[in-house]
Design an enzyme around this catalytic site. Structure first.
Site, PDB file in Angstrom:
ATOM      1  N   HIS A 185       0.407  -1.525  -0.155  1.00  0.00           N
ATOM      2  CA  HIS A 185       0.356  -0.029   0.628  1.00  0.00           C
ATOM      3  C   HIS A 185       0.756   1.504   0.206  1.00  0.00           C
ATOM      4  O   HIS A 185       0.167   1.887  -0.042  1.00  0.00           O
ATOM      5  CB  HIS A 185      -0.878   0.299   1.486  1.00  0.00           C
ATOM      6  CG  HIS A 185      -2.105  -1.096   1.246  1.00  0.00           C
ATOM      7  ND1 HIS A 185      -3.101  -1.417  -0.048  1.00  0.00           N
ATOM      8  CD2 HIS A 185      -1.783  -1.941   2.233  1.00  0.00           C
ATOM      9  CE1 HIS A 185      -3.638  -2.703   0.466  1.00  0.00           C
ATOM     10  NE2 HIS A 185      -3.138  -3.162   1.859  1.00  0.00           N
ATOM     11  N   ASP A 243      -2.568 -10.858  -2.501  1.00  0.00           N
ATOM     12  CA  ASP A 243      -3.164 -10.404  -1.084  1.00  0.00           C
ATOM     13  C   ASP A 243      -4.693  -9.886  -1.189  1.00  0.00           C
ATOM     14  O   ASP A 243      -4.755  -9.215  -2.782  1.00  0.00           O
ATOM     15  CB  ASP A 243      -2.245  -8.597  -1.174  1.00  0.00           C
ATOM     16  CG  ASP A 243      -3.145  -8.380   0.348  1.00  0.00           C
ATOM     17  OD1 ASP A 243      -2.306  -8.807   1.595  1.00  0.00           O
ATOM     18  OD2 ASP A 243      -3.991  -7.882   0.683  1.00  0.00           O
ATOM     19  N   ASP A 259      -4.439 -12.840   3.095  1.00  0.00           N
ATOM     20  CA  ASP A 259      -5.640 -12.069   3.830  1.00  0.00           C
ATOM     21  C   ASP A 259      -7.156 -12.712   2.940  1.00  0.00           C
ATOM     22  O   ASP A 259      -8.628 -12.500   3.699  1.00  0.00           O
ATOM     23  CB  ASP A 259      -5.432 -11.038   3.778  1.00  0.00           C
ATOM     24  CG  ASP A 259      -4.491  -9.966   3.060  1.00  0.00           C
ATOM     25  OD1 ASP A 259      -4.802 -10.692   1.879  1.00  0.00           O
ATOM     26  OD2 ASP A 259      -5.165  -8.838   3.742  1.00  0.00           O
TER      27      ASP A 259
HETATM   28 ZN   LIG Z   1      -4.667  -7.321   2.690  1.00  0.00          ZN
END
Ligand SMILES: [Zn+2]
Length: 303
Positions: A121, A158, A241
């Site tokens: 990110h 992810d 995740d």
């Molecule tokens: Zn993540």
């Protein structure tokens, strides 16, 4: 196969209630030690200032490395800078750089970086979403600049979109970025019409997508794009995740899905780049899922 990690990554202290906590990394490293006692573990070096500056603005380096907080400081509602965070960030990015050097130097075909904080990110100038430095971007730019590669593919499974990685490379056609992720979900980017200079391929998936939609997205859209790009090195942002146990998302995958995709990626790397793959841990917030999934991922990298 090599594993890169460092104890400093455990000392990044996000506080008692934060999802991105040191126990995540312990779950991964304990599971890998138990499942693969023969693995070669290497201590991650620090990324250098010059390596970080290939991906990041001087202002971000200054914020992360020079703030030197005496207690936890929130850079945004999700992202913590603790006294030990600068060192953890340097080791996490340095792990990916060292893994790239080892793989491109011929010491090993594949490497997995068991590190935190995650990175995908972080943009060129903003630490966000639990991420300080964008480790996969730092490693990718090292492969291009220090090893003279011309085409590097980054794949990101992810459950969150790797907005930072996309932003860093959306006008750099030496890099293909291919991502599956849940949408709507943080950070809100990653629609199909975000294509950069033709080098960004997003496959957003709805909540509760499950194994079939996930595998179809990779089989029909993402893997063909990476194949056509003919990468000289394959980089993986490996977040776990999207697992059904994860508390932050609802994509409903199992460890077997991560093993399947990893095997597909290894096969692709064998076709184009001598099987050269560098993977790094991104998210994953259920400890049982993290342990199972990292073993599934590394097991497939070992094959
Ligand atoms: Zn993540």
């Amino acid at each position: 196969m090599r594993i890169y990690s460092h104890p400093a990554c455990l000392a990044h202290d996000t506080g008692p209630t934060h999802a991105e906590r040191p126990e995540r990394l312990s779950a991964v490293t304990n599971a890998l030690h138990a499942a693969f006692p023969e693995l070669a573990w290497h201590e991650a070096p620090r990324a250098s200032r010059g390596q970080l500056l290939r991906a990041h603005a001087p202002s971000l380096l200054e914020q992360v490395l020079e703030t030197r907080p005496r207690e936890r400081l929130f850079l945004d509602p999700d992202t913590v800078l603790s006294p030990a965070s600068a060192e953890a960030g340097l080791r996490a990015a340095g792990a990916v750089v060292a893994a790239v050097d080892a793989v491109l130097g011929g010491q090993t075909k594949r490497a997995f970086c068991a590190v935190r904080p995650p990175g995908h990110h972080a943009t060129a100038d903003v630490a966000m979403g639990f991420c300080l430095f964008n480790s996969i971007a730092v490693g990718t730019l090292h492969a291009l600049a220090a090893h003279g590669l011309e085409r590097v593919a980054i794949v990101d499974f992810d459950v969150h979109h790797g907005n930072g990685t996309q932003a860093i490379f959306e006008h750099d056609r030496r890099v293909l970025f291919a991502s599956s992720h849940q949408l709507p979900l943080y950070p809100g980017t990653g629609t199909r019409d975000e294509t950069g200079d033709g080098n960004i391929v997003n496959a957003p998936l709805p909540p509760d997508a499950g194994s079939a939609l996930f595998r179809a997205a990779w089989t029909q859209r993402l893997l063909p794009a990476v194949d056509a790009f003919k990468p000289q090195l394959l980089m993986i942002s490996a977040g776990f995740d999207a697992h059904r146990r994860d508390p932050l998302a609802q994509l409903q995958l199992d460890a077997a899905d991560f093993a399947w995709l990893t095997s597909e990626l290894v096969a692709l790397a064998r076709r184009h780049c001598g099987g050269r793959v560098v993977s790094t841990l991104e998210g994953g917030y259920d400890l049982t899922a993290l342990a199972e999934s990292s073993v599934a991922h590394v097991g497939a990298l070992l094959a």
